[in-house]
Design an enzyme around this catalytic site. Sequence first.
Site, PDB file in Angstrom:
ATOM      1  N   ARG A  44     -12.156  -4.564  -7.327  1.00 35.01           N
ATOM      2  CA  ARG A  44     -12.225  -5.863  -5.790  1.00 35.01           C
ATOM      3  C   ARG A  44     -13.230  -5.671  -5.175  1.00 35.01           C
ATOM      4  O   ARG A  44     -13.971  -4.749  -4.853  1.00 35.01           O
ATOM      5  CB  ARG A  44     -11.600  -4.582  -5.340  1.00 35.01           C
TER       6      ARG A  44
ATOM      7  N   ASP B 189       2.143  -5.095   8.551  1.00 35.53           N
ATOM      8  CA  ASP B 189       1.397  -4.203   8.586  1.00 35.53           C
ATOM      9  C   ASP B 189      -0.143  -5.024   8.680  1.00 35.53           C
ATOM     10  O   ASP B 189      -0.145  -5.619   7.365  1.00 35.53           O
ATOM     11  CB  ASP B 189       0.936  -3.353   7.147  1.00 35.53           C
TER      12      ASP B 189
ATOM     13  N   TYR C 286     -10.874   0.774  10.686  1.00 40.84           N
ATOM     14  CA  TYR C 286     -12.107   1.202   9.943  1.00 40.84           C
ATOM     15  C   TYR C 286     -12.316  -0.107   9.004  1.00 40.84           C
ATOM     16  O   TYR C 286     -13.799   0.283   8.350  1.00 40.84           O
ATOM     17  CB  TYR C 286     -11.577   2.283   9.158  1.00 40.84           C
ATOM     18  N   LYS C 287     -11.323  -1.352   8.638  1.00 41.07           N
ATOM     19  CA  LYS C 287     -12.255  -1.707   7.862  1.00 41.07           C
ATOM     20  C   LYS C 287     -12.541  -3.334   8.172  1.00 41.07           C
ATOM     21  O   LYS C 287     -13.355  -2.493   8.393  1.00 41.07           O
ATOM     22  CB  LYS C 287     -10.601  -2.767   6.690  1.00 41.07           C
TER      23      LYS C 287
ATOM     24  N   PHE D 173       0.896  -1.213  -0.165  1.00 43.74           N
ATOM     25  CA  PHE D 173       0.277  -0.041  -0.301  1.00 43.74           C
ATOM     26  C   PHE D 173       0.936   1.559  -0.313  1.00 43.74           C
ATOM     27  O   PHE D 173       2.120   1.541   0.750  1.00 43.74           O
ATOM     28  CB  PHE D 173      -1.080   0.065   1.539  1.00 43.74           C
TER      29      PHE D 173
END
Lengths: 439, 439
Positions: free
Chosen positions: A398, A199, A224-225, A130
């Site tokens: 996705r 991560d 928040y995922k 990312f």
Amino acid sequence: MSPSLNHCRALDTSDPLRALRDHFVLPDGVIYLDGNSLGVLPKTAAARVADVITREWGQDLIRSWNSAGWFHLPQRLGDKIAPLVGAAPGEVVVTDSTSVNLYKVLSAALAIAAEDAPGKKTVVSERSNFPTDLYIAEGLCRERGYTLLLVEPDGILPALIGDAAVLMLTHVNYRTGAQHDMAPLTAAAHAAGCLAVWDLAHSAGAVPVDLNRAQADFAVGCGYKYLNGGPGAPAFVWVNTRHAERFQQPLSGWWGHAAPFEFTPGYRPASGITRYLCGTQPILSLAALECGLEVFGAAEALGGMAALRTKSLALTDLFIELVEERCAGHGLGLVTPRDHAQRGSQVCLSRNEGAYAIVQALIKRGVIGDFRAGDPSTGSGQAPSTGSGRTGSPDILRFGFTPLYIGFEDVWHAVEHLKQVLETGEWQRPEFKQKHAVT
Amino acid sequence: MSPSLNHCRALDTSDPLRALRDHFVLPDGVIYLDGNSLGVLPKTAAARVADVITREWGQDLIRSWNSAGWFHLPQRLGDKIAPLVGAAPGEVVVTDSTSVNLYKVLSAALAIAAEDAPGKKTVVSERSNFPTDLYIAEGLCRERGYTLLLVEPDGILPALIGDAAVLMLTHVNYRTGAQHDMAPLTAAAHAAGCLAVWDLAHSAGAVPVDLNRAQADFAVGCGYKYLNGGPGAPAFVWVNTRHAERFQQPLSGWWGHAAPFEFTPGYRPASGITRYLCGTQPILSLAALECGLEVFGAAEALGGMAALRTKSLALTDLFIELVEERCAGHGLGLVTPRDHAQRGSQVCLSRNEGAYAIVQALIKRGVIGDFRAGDPSTGSGQAPSTGSGRTGSPDILRFGFTPLYIGFEDVWHAVEHLKQVLETGEWQRPEFKQKHAVT
């Protein structure tokens, strides 16, 4: 023949985790396959945050730092994340953003490497990591005199030989959904005299993680995922206890001080993970995150992360099977690995043309996934690892499958919508071609 | 003779800002003199945050990054803070914590100093600065090879001569309420070839600040004190446009990237203040802060910060006068300067004995101020600057007067309670002697 709608309904009926869905608000007419980007709303969050606002803030005011336990929310929430990532109580704090926390742990890792392996001057990561992780690493490497070496997945092990000081990887790739095997990669790093920083943004709450068993060195992750903490919820940070007290991270603010309310001018880091705190934290956002974490408490009684993983794989297997049978001949490739051991909790499909418009047409129908452009990192190396057979790097559709609230019937309908969007050419309507500033 | 209760009521009646009080929730039976630590609840905040949770997050989910403008909240809120601190639109962003933002701007200041004045190797600050500022500076100085020189207020100007690279001050002192004169100190720093970094934690929304007129270099500030943004509300950061694009701050996360959604592996900082962003921000806490900032929009029509300052000084003058007349002979000293130009929006009283218990007895009566222990920095130099005549550094009773919602009658009653607590010896009850872990 692919599974029928009735078969999918039967899978939902026999799903031992089905009751967990009732912990969340799921909007009517929406099949939400974007929980890998922003998780849905836990039903308790609105009332909980309202109470924090009206009673704790509005009525009790400053007294709530003690009476409502605001001051220890980073540790309290950290203890709720710990079992999801194989950490012990007291080893995790919730604070700041993933990027800021990565800066802290990567700084610490470089400081340790500078002492233990002063000749090693390279940080190894994946080219398709990312981007914010790479940006943070790029800045720290320049400042500390390190080289940031970006490799393809099959280049990781070779890159550890030589002067690699730190291996920094995202456990589940945000674009492809490919999952690294944490324990052997960490062991390989250690064998090469290199530290391993992980991560867990797309892992925590989505796939089983065991940081202590893997003997990882540092980890950060996102609230928040898959943890359903709300937009921009604070992130978390874990440090192996063998390192926790060895180094003072650079963001040495008062919340990480050994005695923050003595107001002494010299910094003395708190013991353990608390020294990874810095400034005062956003209490309203922490309160919402706690609601998301509490659902994992309910999940624990139903088998916890192991059961969630079983369901996640069943959901993504079903999606792949349905897409390959019902949407055959429409140019879709499979980017996410078929191998369970290498798969996170999302499925990414590739298409050379129209991926953005197809995603928009699906969103219009209430099937929310997202679009990621063809790999921007190099144009090579991020080609579909299985399935498509194409060269280069096509655009990606996705779809995230959060086993806490996605059902098998949802999967069936999502694929049916995708089939219709493709077969009718609906995606070619002009309204679906304009890209938004933010996707 | 000191002003009567009726006189204070008449002051409230003729107060042109009186209507602003109605924008806030003020608990029954409470006189809240701790808005310098945590501001009160704006009436709009509960409904606003509930809407963000139930509609924007719960129903619109990921789409709200665009449709609800989440992605640009740091800039939108920054533009609402800008007029309060003498900054132009586009010069301020709201993000992270004050400590983290100080790390960013102090890093940038040191990088600029390293280029422009490479021989200068000292950062000057005040010994009684808020400790987290000193902790952040201590860490950065060690890392970059600078010396952190801590001086008393009258030692600031002499310290600029020589090898001072950066002057880092908090505009209004958290303990004493003493205010620095920003423009001449900044000018003196510049004349000495030194940059000026200002912490506005106890200034923004409390006293007029004009960063651009003072030609300050960098500033940070707090969202949860006089801006009434809620517990742990995100902080803000301002950089003079002459520096904004010159340096890439070290927390180089994706929200500060020139094109965050291109997901390219190389960091390219955004133009202007946006490059001072790092990771994804806590949207619920930002939404609450926006409610606090909107009250300043209403205040603007009533004279804005100039009118608020006039009222603030009238409130603190009244408090001082009432305390000195009605509580005479009880060993209270005045720590906060009498000179208006040197006074923030709080009044601190000193007492050699019992300060903690007196504050607790007042809180029990609904008068909420707070306690700060005798200056822990050295035991010298932070002695009361006026009034008490004592030597050493006694404990402090701290009272904040937020002109948005504190009235003159509140001041009268607060002093009456203080008088009763002292005259009756109520503060000597055992219940008021036990210190809490967090004060």
